[in-house]
Write a protein that holds these residues in place. Structure first.
Motif, PDB file in Angstrom:
ATOM      1  N   UNK A  88     -32.420  57.053  46.756  1.00 56.52           N
ATOM      2  CA  UNK A  88     -31.115  56.410  47.012  1.00 56.52           C
ATOM      3  C   UNK A  88     -30.336  57.087  48.123  1.00 56.52           C
ATOM      4  N   UNK A  89     -30.396  58.419  48.203  1.00 53.15           N
ATOM      5  CA  UNK A  89     -29.624  59.147  49.220  1.00 53.15           C
ATOM      6  C   UNK A  89     -30.071  58.748  50.620  1.00 53.15           C
ATOM      7  N   UNK A  90     -31.379  58.647  50.817  1.00 46.64           N
ATOM      8  CA  UNK A  90     -31.908  58.346  52.150  1.00 46.64           C
ATOM      9  C   UNK A  90     -31.533  56.937  52.586  1.00 46.64           C
ATOM     10  N   UNK A  91     -31.747  55.944  51.720  1.00 48.42           N
ATOM     11  CA  UNK A  91     -31.481  54.557  52.152  1.00 48.42           C
ATOM     12  C   UNK A  91     -29.989  54.266  52.239  1.00 48.42           C
TER      13      UNK A  91
ATOM     14  N   UNK B 287     -28.381  49.578  49.622  1.00 47.77           N
ATOM     15  CA  UNK B 287     -28.139  50.018  48.237  1.00 47.77           C
ATOM     16  C   UNK B 287     -29.219  50.950  47.722  1.00 47.77           C
ATOM     17  N   UNK B 288     -28.819  51.913  46.910  1.00 48.46           N
ATOM     18  CA  UNK B 288     -29.727  52.936  46.429  1.00 48.46           C
ATOM     19  C   UNK B 288     -30.886  52.419  45.609  1.00 48.46           C
ATOM     20  N   UNK B 289     -30.702  51.288  44.903  1.00 53.89           N
ATOM     21  CA  UNK B 289     -31.789  50.729  44.092  1.00 53.89           C
ATOM     22  C   UNK B 289     -33.017  50.444  44.944  1.00 53.89           C
ATOM     23  N   UNK B 290     -32.796  49.977  46.163  1.00 57.89           N
ATOM     24  CA  UNK B 290     -33.917  49.660  47.043  1.00 57.89           C
ATOM     25  C   UNK B 290     -34.677  50.936  47.404  1.00 57.89           C
ATOM     26  N   UNK B 291     -33.965  52.050  47.527  1.00 60.65           N
ATOM     27  CA  UNK B 291     -34.620  53.321  47.789  1.00 60.65           C
ATOM     28  C   UNK B 291     -35.551  53.726  46.670  1.00 60.65           C
ATOM     29  N   UNK B 292     -35.186  53.400  45.422  1.00 62.22           N
ATOM     30  CA  UNK B 292     -36.055  53.703  44.284  1.00 62.22           C
ATOM     31  C   UNK B 292     -37.325  52.855  44.332  1.00 62.22           C
ATOM     32  N   UNK B 293     -37.192  51.576  44.664  1.00 61.04           N
ATOM     33  CA  UNK B 293     -38.370  50.708  44.766  1.00 61.04           C
ATOM     34  C   UNK B 293     -39.295  51.162  45.882  1.00 61.04           C
TER      35      UNK B 293
ATOM     36  N   UNK C 215     -35.935  39.401  44.322  1.00 60.68           N
ATOM     37  CA  UNK C 215     -34.804  39.148  43.431  1.00 60.68           C
ATOM     38  C   UNK C 215     -33.941  40.394  43.246  1.00 60.68           C
ATOM     39  N   UNK C 216     -34.583  41.558  43.151  1.00 59.25           N
ATOM     40  CA  UNK C 216     -33.816  42.798  42.996  1.00 59.25           C
ATOM     41  C   UNK C 216     -33.066  43.131  44.285  1.00 59.25           C
ATOM     42  N   UNK C 217     -33.737  42.963  45.429  1.00 63.02           N
ATOM     43  CA  UNK C 217     -33.102  43.288  46.704  1.00 63.02           C
ATOM     44  C   UNK C 217     -31.929  42.349  46.974  1.00 63.02           C
TER      45      UNK C 217
ATOM     46  N   UNK D 150     -24.364  42.376  45.223  1.00 62.34           N
ATOM     47  CA  UNK D 150     -23.541  42.868  44.114  1.00 62.34           C
ATOM     48  C   UNK D 150     -22.202  43.428  44.584  1.00 62.34           C
ATOM     49  N   UNK D 151     -22.228  44.225  45.665  1.00 57.57           N
ATOM     50  CA  UNK D 151     -20.981  44.804  46.156  1.00 57.57           C
ATOM     51  C   UNK D 151     -19.964  43.764  46.589  1.00 57.57           C
TER      52      UNK D 151
END
Length: 614
Positions: free
Chosen positions: A26-29, A35-41, A374-376, A382-383
């Protein structure tokens, strides 16, 4: 060779890689505005078998932890659901649940028909597109929208959509695999849902209360009671062929009245979920991504069709709610964000369809594209969508939202705890125990506070404990009230003339109910007698009735006159609008007396308007 150095491997390496992605992804993306969720994926993909390959194909550790994270996510969603809002808007939740299932389901069936699939395959595709996973609920809740009626409707609809999707899955799988007739499979699922419903209403809350009564004073034990509860319900669901996420959600609803939203227990549950379990689930989804298969022409064409059917169907359902359910366009955007992400039931239905020969490898990878898209998409939206929905203004505090219990260093009496529990229970509120004493007295040690905390919070109460020291006991109580702004105050055996000048507390509590507990009784009363001494008509109608409901329940009676004359084993609650802090004797006749000083204006919003609950 003196030293043999081997390449690292095993569970320790896997955990290092996993939590490095959770920490750094999350920090990098987010530095790029993503959004940080995409960094996790993407981090999951990078370390997975189709990326660098540090986590090999067939690895079970991270996927199984991810499944635990998914169960945890659904449990917390049910736990934090504002039940008062959901009860008030149950029609909207049911209607929206039907819409957000039926429209994507129909789109999936049409996609299957356009590909000339057999009817069972088309039905199964429709069911997996109709479900959703509440991945972004924590973000929406943190934006202050947990109590919004549209959000509550979307969360409540999750039970219906995922259950219906799993019913279709069970019926198709049973009929195609030969494991049983469609009717027998559906009967099994129906029995399972009945068992889950009865268990969440009658069995689990009682068992959890019993467990909290035995071990609830220990913070770790309180957390583990919650974890064991949702895991047991998930296992029960799977016994009947129902996805475990449904059982976890039922467990959250069952424990909803036992875990206040602002309590230390909820804080610990949120911390572990947001820091560990939910991010691990998203990383485990990233491990599945295989660009070499996903980005072929046939897979991308099929993925495009099912993305349009799913996202388009979810969008239509959300915006049909604007005229039909009186949502605002901004609220429709938020519930689209909530109900779009695909993960749990989608993966379950896809893998089952592949195992029984209904789905091809191309469709499995097309569904993975759908999950990623769908997640992306929902994360990116969301924001902006949550910012457009106004956060509800804080209304009048419910009487039991935040109860302060002021006591001596010896701890609160059994009666005072009972009063605090009766006040906080209907609102699923917290109890803050304040240990007060004068300057010059021996301070309460940390070990004594911990022991007192274990004793006080064993059972239904949940909250915190802290010491407050001031010139007099009265000043210490006033200090505690000024720094906490409680919704109600219970003063246990402190309101005598030797405890100082109570006028400061009188001014601070001008809009806060204060219950003074005194007298010889120190147990749970057999009954409560409410005595009205010169109470105004407004007090008669609002506050005294609320006291009767909370303290007396079915075993209360009311009379007008002076205190005194309560039957043995009963407590006299003297309701008055005056402040009797002059040290007068409130225990005439040796009876146990609770003198309730409740300004008439303090609870008009919180009681008369039905505030309270979650």
């Amino acid at each position: 060779m003196l030293i043999a150095i081997e390449a690292p491997s095993g569970a320790a390496l896997e955990f290092v890689l996993l939590f490095a992605v959770v920490l750094l992804g999350p920090v990098i993306v987010e530095r790029a505005g993503i959004p940080g969720i995409i960094g996790l994926l993407l981090g999951g993909f990078a370390i997975g078998p189709h990326g660098i390959g540090w986590v090999e194909a067939g690895n079970r550790t991270i996927p199984e932890l991810g499944q635990l994270g998914l169960l945890y996510l659904m449990f917390v969603a049910g736990l934090e659901l504002d039940m008062a809002v959901l009860r008030a808007h149950k029609r909207e939740a049911l209607t929206f649940g039907v819409l957000t299932f039926a429209i994507p389901f129909g789109g999936g069936v049409l996609v299957g028909a356009s590909q000339h699939w057999a009817l069972p395959a088309s039905l199964l595709l429709g069911s997996l597109l109709a479900s959703h996973t509440l991945i972004l609920y924590p973000a929406v809740r943190d934006a202050g929208l947990g109590g919004n009626p549209a959000v509550a409707s979307a969360v409540g609809a999750t039970v219906l959509t995922d259950t219906l999707a799993l019913v279709v899955l069970a019926g198709v799988a049973g009929s195609e695999s030969g494991s049983g007739s469609t009717t027998s499979v559906l009967v099994e699922v129906a029995i399972g849902l009945a068992v889950l419903g009865l268990g969440s209403i009658f069995v689990l809350p009682r068992v959890a209360r019993l467990a909290l009564g035995m071990w609830g004073g220990d913070r770790a034990a309180r957390f583990l009671v919650a974890v064991v509860s949702f895991l047991v319900m998930a296992v029960v669901a799977e016994v009947f062929g129902i996805e475990g996420i449904v059982g976890a959600f039922f467990a959250g609803i069952a424990l909803n009245p036992l875990v206040p939203n602002e309590s230390p227990s909820m804080e610990r549950l949120d911390f572990f979920g947001n820091a560990v379990f939910i991010p691990v689930f998203l990383v485990s989804v990233g491990l599945l991504l295989d660009p070499s298969v996903m980005f072929t022409a046939s897979t991308m064409g099929l993925a495009g069709l099912i993305c349009v059917a799913c996202l388009g169907g979810k969008a239509i359902a959300a915006f049909v709610g604007v005229p039909l359910l009186r949502f605002t366009p901004s609220e429709a955007g938020v519930i689209f964000v909530l109900t779009t992400p695909q993960a749990a039931a989608t993966l379950a239905a896809t893998l089952v369809g592949y195992d029984i020969g209904l789905f091809s490898t191309s469709l499995v990878n097309a569904v993975l594209v759908l999950i990623l898209v769908s997640i992306v998409v929902s994360t990116l939206l969301s924001g902006p969508t949550t910012r457009r929905v106004p956060v509800p203004e804080a209304g009048a505090s419910a009487i039991g939202e935040h109860v302060m219990l002021a006591c001596t260093p010896d701890g609160p009496s059994v009666l005072a705890r009972w009063v605090a529990e009766r006040l906080s229970g209907p609102d699923v509120g917290i109890v803050e125990v304040v240990v007060v004493h004068e300057e010059g007295q021996r301070p309460v040690s940390h070990a004594e506070l911990e022991a007192l905390e274990r004793d006080v919070f064993r059972g239904g109460l949940d909250g915190s404990i802290r010491p407050v020291v001031d010139v007099t006991v009265a000043a210490a109580v006033a200090h505690a009230v000024a720094t906490s702004s409680p919704s109600a105050v219970v003063v246990d055996g402190l309101a005598g003339p030797a405890d100082g000048d109570w006028s400061a507390l009188e001014r601070l509590a001008a809009g806060t109910p204060v219950l003074l507990v005194g007298g010889p009784g120190d147990g749970r009363p057999r009954g409560v007698e409410l005595v009205q001494e010169g109470a105004t008509e407004l007090l008669d109608q609002v506050v005294v009735q609320e006291l009767a409901t909370r303290l007396g329940r079915r075993h209360s009676r009311s009379r007008t006159g002076a205190s005194g004359g309560a039957d043995p084993g009963q407590v006299a609650v003297v309701a008055t609008s005056t402040w009797p802090m002059s040290g007068e004797d409130d225990t005439a006749g040796g009876e146990t007396t609770i003198r309730a000083i409740v300004p008439a204006s303090s609870l008009v919003g919180g009681v008369a308007d039905g505030a309270g609950g979650r």
